[in-house]
Design an enzyme around this catalytic site. Structure first.
Site, PDB file in Angstrom:
ATOM      1  CG  ASN A  52      -9.695   4.017   2.988  1.00  0.00           C
ATOM      2  OD1 ASN A  52      -9.687   2.808   3.183  1.00  0.00           O
ATOM      3  ND2 ASN A  52      -8.622   4.774   3.174  1.00  0.00           N
ATOM      4  CE1 TYR A  98      -3.324   2.903   0.653  1.00  0.00           C
ATOM      5  CE2 TYR A  98      -1.777   3.542   2.387  1.00  0.00           C
ATOM      6  CZ  TYR A  98      -2.855   3.840   1.566  1.00  0.00           C
ATOM      7  OH  TYR A  98      -3.455   5.070   1.648  1.00  0.00           O
ATOM      8  CD  GLN A 146     -20.564  20.131  57.498  1.00  0.00           C
ATOM      9  OE1 GLN A 146     -19.696  19.300  57.719  1.00  0.00           O
ATOM     10  NE2 GLN A 146     -21.760  19.793  57.052  1.00  0.00           N
ATOM     11  NE  ARG A 201     -18.326  20.463  54.693  1.00  0.00           N
ATOM     12  CZ  ARG A 201     -19.494  19.854  54.445  1.00  0.00           C
ATOM     13  NH1 ARG A 201     -19.557  18.529  54.498  1.00  0.00           N
ATOM     14  NH2 ARG A 201     -20.577  20.556  54.163  1.00  0.00           N
ATOM     15  CE  LYS A 261     -21.757  45.259  41.694  1.00  0.00           C
ATOM     16  NZ  LYS A 261     -22.354  44.077  42.365  1.00  0.00           N
ATOM     17  CG  ASN A 275      -0.686   1.406   6.907  1.00  0.00           C
ATOM     18  OD1 ASN A 275      -0.381   0.262   7.204  1.00  0.00           O
ATOM     19  ND2 ASN A 275      -1.504   1.693   5.909  1.00  0.00           N
ATOM     20  CG  ASN A 313      -0.134   7.074   6.982  1.00  0.00           C
ATOM     21  OD1 ASN A 313       0.000   5.883   6.755  1.00  0.00           O
ATOM     22  ND2 ASN A 313      -1.252   7.553   7.469  1.00  0.00           N
ATOM     23  CD  GLU A 317      -9.385   8.064   1.198  1.00  0.00           C
ATOM     24  OE1 GLU A 317      -9.552   7.706   0.011  1.00  0.00           O
ATOM     25  OE2 GLU A 317      -8.964   7.314   2.092  1.00  0.00           O
TER      26      GLU A 317
END
Length: 569
Positions: free
Chosen positions: A451, A78, A311, A317, A419, A347, A223, A448
């Site tokens: 593919n 390929y 708390q 917390r 603010k 590839n 690639n 593509e």
């Protein structure tokens, strides 16, 4: 310096011109590159040296020999003796094999949008060289050495932000790098140590000839996932800096709110020992140690304060439980990106030992796409958490008695304090949260000729993460401004003066003073950071702090201890 100049400085911090840093050398080809090394080469001009390992060099040559033999014997491979993608049924003759590679550059030269930062392109080039030195790509050492030359001379091809779907790697972006490296045509341009010029002229200045691609070399160069991974590596580094600063901001906010240190007692987190939660609690415990601006409740006692809650609210917390998963997630992202950085992603791949080639899909950038989606999501969470802390700081009913909107001089009735700054922050936080939506699952299935019918969107995801990081730097600047003003006002409420350095924990004083120095705030006990609204330009302060963060300046140095600890998680 005006606001426009400051904003330009922020932009340039990511378009860093080449600055040769000869203090160290990054060796490429030993399969152990780190994110720190990528950043040093990409942003600081650290010199690059290809490995001199004889086995590596032999492997590179052997892969070229395999390809040349395959072309001579007309073996079906390929992209070498066939067309590309959905046209891989086209047979390419020996005479056309080299032309096929050059033509690949031309039909992929279709990028759009803005140019990538020089740092991100340099990162990509480094990773491309690293990948090819594995000896599985069929590319000449001469071409890899040319990448080394470009990096060390500060020659960076121009690459565009749109063009890759992260499926067959970063085809379009890498076509620009490849075209520039070989001097294919003057339409390929580069940045040469801060000056824009065409690639042919750049090669001439370097004393290099044009190169003619040989079979497989164009495909090997284009690639792969190197561009998206280079961007991702830089983003991960930046996100860790911002996470360290987030910890500093929360430490200032907790002290500004007169929160308790009990939430970070080790016993609590040993009962739920997620690594990220333990790290966060330990860091915050250290950041608040010996502060006069927190409720000292490590002995397990609870100070009841009449109408006030016994708390802290959840944003204080539950801080370790909220940030902990992000710390763990960023650690996992780091590992996955570093694996991708040290991988072969083109590839077909050539097994020179067994003299065979394999058709595969290492070019799919799914790891990058998914990790960058996650990183943006985490940034959105961090911003939302900070937004809640700011909301507490500006509201007297939730701030333990700080002035509304953190007004400095309450006697001047027209003062509105921070603010407007809160509103500015409110405009940023939702965008960061929105950017946290995923891209990796939004791929076109028809790409593509059907593919590339699954694709990662890793390149776009990485670029969007770059945008998210840049915006978060501005938001961090706003948060730091709130933190400084809050601790000044808390100091006055408790001690009758505004010099927060006398009350802050030792581990947050440096961050406080760094912010003050960057914005030009005098370190005084007479006034807080913001006294009257009309005595400073807040937008300039945002820009100054953002630029300092982007450039790794005083503010970043103030949280170096947190950043270093984070890198070890």
């Amino acid at each position: 310096m005006n606001i426009t100049s400051l904003q330009q400085n922020i932009t340039r911090s990511w378009q860093i011109p080449f600055t040769n840093s000869s203090d160290s050398i990054v060796t490429v080809g030993d399969r152990n590159l780190t994110i720190d090394e990528v950043v040093n080469v990409a942003r600081h001009g650290t010199q690059v040296r290809l490995t001199d390992n004889a086995d590596v060099i032999r492997g590179v040559q052997a892969s070229c020999d395999y390809i040349n033999n395959a072309v001579e014997t007309a073996q079906p491979i390929y992209g070498v003796t066939s067309g590309f993608g959905g046209m891989a049924d086209v047979v390419i003759s020996r005479e056309q094999a080299a032309e096929l590679q050059t033509n690949l550059i031309w039909f992929l030269k279709s990028g759009a949008g803005n140019k990538l930062s020089l740092a991100d392109v340099r990162a990509a080039m480094l990773l491309r060289a690293n990948s090819h030195l594995y000896g599985a790509s069929g590319i000449r050492l001469e071409l890899i050495q040319r990448i080394e030359t470009f990096l060390n001379a500060g020659v960076t091809p121009h690459v565009y932000e749109f063009g890759s779907i992260g499926a067959s790697g970063d085809l379009v972006p890498l076509s620009y790098i490849t075209g520039a490296l070989i001097g294919l045509d003057p339409s390929f341009t580069v940045d040469f140590d801060g000056k824009e010029m065409d690639a042919v002229t750049a090669l001439s200045r370097l004393g290099l000839p044009k190169l003619q691609l040989q079979p497989k070399e164009g495909l090997a160069m284009m690639n792969g996932t190197s561009v998206m991974t280079g961007i991702a590596a830089n983003c991960v580094y930046d996100a860790k800096v911002l996470l360290a600063l987030t910890m500093g901001v929360h430490a200032l906010a907790i002290q500004g709110l007169y929160g308790t240190n009990q939430s970070f007692h080790p016993f609590i987190h040993q009962c739920k020992p997620h690594p990220g939660q333990l790290w966060t609690a330990d860091q915050m415990f250290s950041l608040l140690k010996d502060s006069s601006l927190v409720r000292e409740e490590l002995d397990g006692k609870h100070e009841y304060r009449g109408k006030d809650l016994i708390q802290d609210r959840y944003s204080l917390r539950c801080l370790a439980q909220f940030i902990g998963p992000i710390v763990d997630g960023v650690s996992e992202i780091t590992k996955q990106i570093e694996v991708e950085m040290n991988s072969v992603t083109d590839n077909p791949l050539i097994d020179v030992e067994n003299q065979v080639s394999y058709h595969g899909g290492n070019f799919l950038g799914q790891y990058v796409g998914v990790t960058m989606d996650r990183l943006r999501y985490y940034i959105g969470l961090l911003a939302k958490h900070i937004d809640v802390q700011i909301a507490l700081l500006v509201s007297p009913e939730f701030s333990n008695g700080l002035p509304p909107s953190l007004v400095g001089n309450s006697d001047r009735k027209v003062n509105m304090g921070l603010k407007g700054l809160q509103i500015s922050g409110n405009s940023i936080m939702p965008l960061l949260s929105f950017y946290g939506n995923s891209l990796a699952d939004r791929f076109p299935t028809h790409a593509e000729q059907f593919n590339q019918n699954i694709n990662s969107q890793g390149y776009i995801s990485a670029n969007l993460t770059r945008r998210s990081v840049d915006i978060f730097q501005n938001y961090m600047a706003i948060a730091l401004m709130f933190g400084v003003q809050a601790v000044d006002l808390r100091t006055y409420k408790m001690k009758g003066h505004y010099d927060a350095r006398t009350c802050l924990s030792p581990n947050t004083v440096q961050l406080y003073t760094a912010v003050c120095e960057v914005v030009g705030k005098p370190l005084t006990s007479v006034r807080p950071y913001i006294w009257n609204d009309n005595e400073q330009c807040l937008d300039e302060h945002i820009a100054r702090i953002s630029a300092d963060i982007a450039g790794g300046g005083l503010i970043v140095q103030a949280v170096e201890h947190i950043f270093s600890s984070l890198k070890s998680t």
